[in-house]
Design an enzyme around this catalytic site. Structure first.
Site, PDB file in Angstrom:
ATOM      1  N   HIS A  76      20.207  60.971  40.416  1.00 18.87           N
ATOM      2  CA  HIS A  76      20.602  59.629  40.844  1.00 18.87           C
ATOM      3  C   HIS A  76      21.980  59.253  40.286  1.00 18.87           C
ATOM      4  O   HIS A  76      22.834  58.756  41.022  1.00 18.87           O
ATOM      5  CB  HIS A  76      19.553  58.607  40.397  1.00 18.87           C
ATOM      6  CG  HIS A  76      19.875  57.200  40.811  1.00 18.87           C
ATOM      7  ND1 HIS A  76      19.836  56.791  42.122  1.00 18.87           N
ATOM      8  CD2 HIS A  76      20.272  56.125  40.084  1.00 18.87           C
ATOM      9  CE1 HIS A  76      20.188  55.525  42.185  1.00 18.87           C
ATOM     10  NE2 HIS A  76      20.459  55.088  40.967  1.00 18.87           N
ATOM     11  N   CYS A 136      28.311  44.886  40.636  1.00 22.19           N
ATOM     12  CA  CYS A 136      27.748  43.823  41.469  1.00 22.19           C
ATOM     13  C   CYS A 136      26.569  44.322  42.307  1.00 22.19           C
ATOM     14  O   CYS A 136      25.781  43.525  42.813  1.00 22.19           O
ATOM     15  CB  CYS A 136      28.815  43.202  42.352  1.00 22.19           C
ATOM     16  SG  CYS A 136      29.727  44.401  43.298  1.00 22.19           S
TER      17      CYS A 136
END
Lengths: 277, 429
Positions: free
Chosen positions: B96, B48
């Site tokens: 990342h 999400c």
């Protein structure tokens, strides 16, 4: 050789206790990688060293470690540290460590100081009597139980205050629930109460035998009786009257403070026959 | 080269993030349709809060912009703008993914749910056939980083949502929630959410009361809870250890006198009262009563703030774990450069061996031919072994490794034009 090892252990033990308590305090305030990893190991090393020291001391002097103030205080420190170690290993609860170990360290440090006082190493010949030996040993376990109960009581009050104030700091983060702390206070005090009761029962039978000047009006007997009564009231309040946790822990703390102060004062100034040190 | 492109909570608002959210089927189709043409290896993490594509391009023509263009094609009807996308290259991309798995890039710092989401992304990519040697190492490394951060730091400790903080507060007063009696006053959204959290924590004795009785019955039926009539809850208040109030009343529904009477009846046993309503439902003076712990939304928010601050203090420790694991990944990745040279060297030795075997084949007893074949192969393997180990030995930087490879190529006269891309040889093995 044994004497040398004992001398080394007598120096290492206070250092071990101070270091362990320092690590638990560091971890309580702000968990660091170093204290998190090493605190339990340091505790285990200190308790193991203390256990070995008790064995070596017994072997060197040929008697149990209950005959001098130094020995008794050291034994109380060991009892507290060992009890906490078992609790931590069994329950994984580490937040209470700094409080209990601070108390154990205080006893060990006082023991180390008393040990250096002239004449402190002289045992009382009365303690060679089996009954008196048991009487003293049970009393030590009893007071250790009261000390543990009082420490949990202090933690309860700290947690209670934190919850009421809404501070939510280290105390809130690290200590177990109020209910757990109350249970630990009551359980430790109950164990102490049982041991003290047994100790008193043995004392009633064995002390008149070894002391010609035995008297039921001895200040130490009276002080011990009052301590016993305080804890008896606490047990009735808890189990029969279901008094709330906060009041119960206040009795536990009050009982321990009374026992500690009365024993110190009576031993120093008032006791007549009933002195082992 | 490894690329990472996509949208996340740092670069795009929720409206953009939700329109690029991809289902497992969409990810599978995208990866299957583009493996070999757009990228050699790839994986997509879609939650999400982020949709991120990690990829090793198929050739030099494919860059970050091209990958973004392909991602945008998945939602042609939506207004996805260039500035919504981040672009990271190689070391940045690897770092990342490790940070994502370590939950230090999460919107809610330390939300360890992301670890299972990264694992799921890897599984979907593997099922789609877009995971080779490089991405296997990349995702495994990132998951390892996430697990290390979770176990070696306190970044995931402490509740950071209202309902979890409320439950955490309850566990700081009561050791066992199973046996505690809980009353929910108000059957609205907040009351229902609090009830569900408490039930999830093992509460077995839950009662619900509401001014509109039917609403209380509906929620109680759904949660298998007891219903208490609103007008009778004040006299039954002493039966409850935890009271959660979340009504829309404008005046307090639980007064000081009600609680005082209840505490007398319950012999002063602790009572936790959570006031989740605005305006407040419980008279604030009840907190003055002994053993009553009243907490309103501000108090609970302060728990959350404190927990978040503690999590923030763990970031440096988590980042050092990430750095350590990223370095480990590149130490391994750099050795891939040696793979084509090793393959070429082995091929050259094999050619020499085969040529010599052909020359002497007629002079060897046919019965011993297999033994000689095996013997020559063993000799070659033994001769090659130290060279292969030496060349693959982990280098501190790529120039050290490159010069080592070049030395071997010069010594054994290996031609440059036969070198295949290292990533190509690394993938799919």
């Amino acid at each position: 050789m044994l004497h040398f090892l004992n001398s080394v252990a007598e120096v290492l033990l206070p250092v071990g206790y101070v270091l362990t308590t320092f690590m638990y305090a560091m971890d309580f305030r702000n968990c660091t990688a170093l204290s998190g990893t090493w605190k339990t190991r340091t505790l285990l090393a200190t308790v193991t060293l203390h256990f070995l020291y008790i064995g070596m001391h017994t072997a060197e002097y040929g008697r149990c470690m209950v005959t001098t103030p130094f020995e008794i205080m050291s034994l109380i420190a060991f009892t507290l540290a060992l009890t906490y170690t078992i609790l931590e290993l069994r329950t994984g609860e580490r937040g209470t460590g700094v409080f209990i170990l601070a108390l154990a360290t205080a006893f060990e440090l006082v023991s180390a100081v008393v040990m250096k006082m002239p004449g402190s190493g002289q045992p009382n010949p009365v303690l060679s009597n089996m009954g008196v030996g048991f009487h003293v040993s049970f009393a030590i376990f009893g007071y250790a139980g009261f000390a543990l109960g009082a420490m949990h009581g202090v933690m309860y009050l700290l947690m209670y205050r934190e919850l009421k104030r809404g501070g939510f700091g280290s105390v809130y983060q690290n200590l177990p629930s109020l209910e757990t702390l109350e249970r630990m206070t009551v359980l430790s005090s109950l164990v102490g109460f049982v041991f003290l009761t047994v100790s008193m029962a043995i004392g009633i039978f064995s002390l008149p035998v070894v002391y010609d000047n035995f008297s039921y009006h001895d200040p130490k007997l009276i002080a011990t009786g009052i301590s016993w009564l305080i804890y008896a009231v606490m047990m009735v309040a808890r189990y029969a009257m279901h008094v709330d946790g906060k009041s119960i822990v206040r009795i536990a703390i009050g009982g321990f403070v009374f026992a500690l102060l009365s024993m110190t004062l009576v031993n120093a100034f008032l006791s007549d026959f009933h002195r082992f040190m | 080269m490894i690329y990472a492109v996509g949208v996340n909570h740092h670069t795009a608002p929720v409206t953009v993030r939700e329109c690029l959210h991809l289902s497992d089927d969409e990810i599978t189709d995208f990866l299957r349709g583009n493996t070999g043409t757009l990228f050699r290896e790839a994986g997509i993490v879609s939650t999400c809060n982020r949709t991120e594509l990690y990829a090793v391009p198929a050739d030099d023509d494919v860059d970050g912009e091209r990958l973004i263009t392909e991602l945008r094609r998945l939602r042609p009807e939506k207004e996805l703008r260039d500035e919504h996308f981040f672009r990271l290259l190689h070391c940045g991309a690897v770092s990342h993914l490790h940070k994502v798995a370590a939950a230090i890039d999460s919107q809610i710092l330390g939300d360890m749910q992301i670890l299972s989401q990264v694992k799921h992304a890897w599984e979907v990519a593997a099922d789609s056939g877009s995971v080779g040697n490089v991405f296997s190492h990349l995702f495994m490394g990132a998951l390892h980083t996430g697990k290390r951060v979770r176990s070696e730091t306190a970044i995931g400790i402490g509740a950071v949502s209202i309902s979890f903080a409320a439950v955490e507060l309850a566990t700081k007063i009561f050791s066992d929630l199973h046996r505690k009696h809980v009353l929910i006053v108000g059957s609205g959204e907040t009351g229902a959410l609090a009830s569900r959290h408490l039930l999830a924590k093992g509460v077995e004795h839950l009662s619900i009361t509401n001014r509109t009785y039917e609403n209380a019955v509906a929620l109680a039926d759904e949660l298998r809870a007891r219903v208490l009539r609103f007008e009778s809850f004040p006299v039954a208040l002493h039966e409850y250890d935890i009271v959660v109030s979340a009504t829309s009343a404008t005046e307090p529904v639980i007064t000081y006198d009600m609680v005082k009477a209840a505490m007398r009846k319950r012999q002063n046993r602790p009572l936790l009262m959570l006031d989740l309503a605005v305006p407040r439902d419980i008279d604030p003076r009840v907190n003055d009563l002994g053993n009553v712990f009243l907490k309103d939304l501000d108090a609970i928010q302060s728990i959350i703030d404190q927990n978040l601050e503690q999590r923030r203090q763990e970031i440096p420790r988590a980042e050092s774990i990430v750095t350590e694991e990223v370095v480990n990944f590149f130490l391994w990745y750099n050795t891939l450069e040696a793979a084509p040279t090793i393959a070429q060297l082995r091929e050259k030795f094999e050619q020499v061996r085969t040529a010599e075997m052909d020359r002497f084949r007629n002079k060897i007893d046919p019965n011993s031919l297999d033994t000689v074949e095996m013997l020559t192969k063993r000799i070659i393997n033994k001769l090659l072994h130290p060279t292969m180990v030496g060349i693959k030995k982990q280098a501190h930087d790529t120039s050290e490794l490159s010069s080592r490879i070049q030395l071997v190529r010069d010594l054994f006269d290996l031609s440059e034009d036969e070198i295949t891309d290292r990533s190509q040889s690394g993938s799919g093995t």
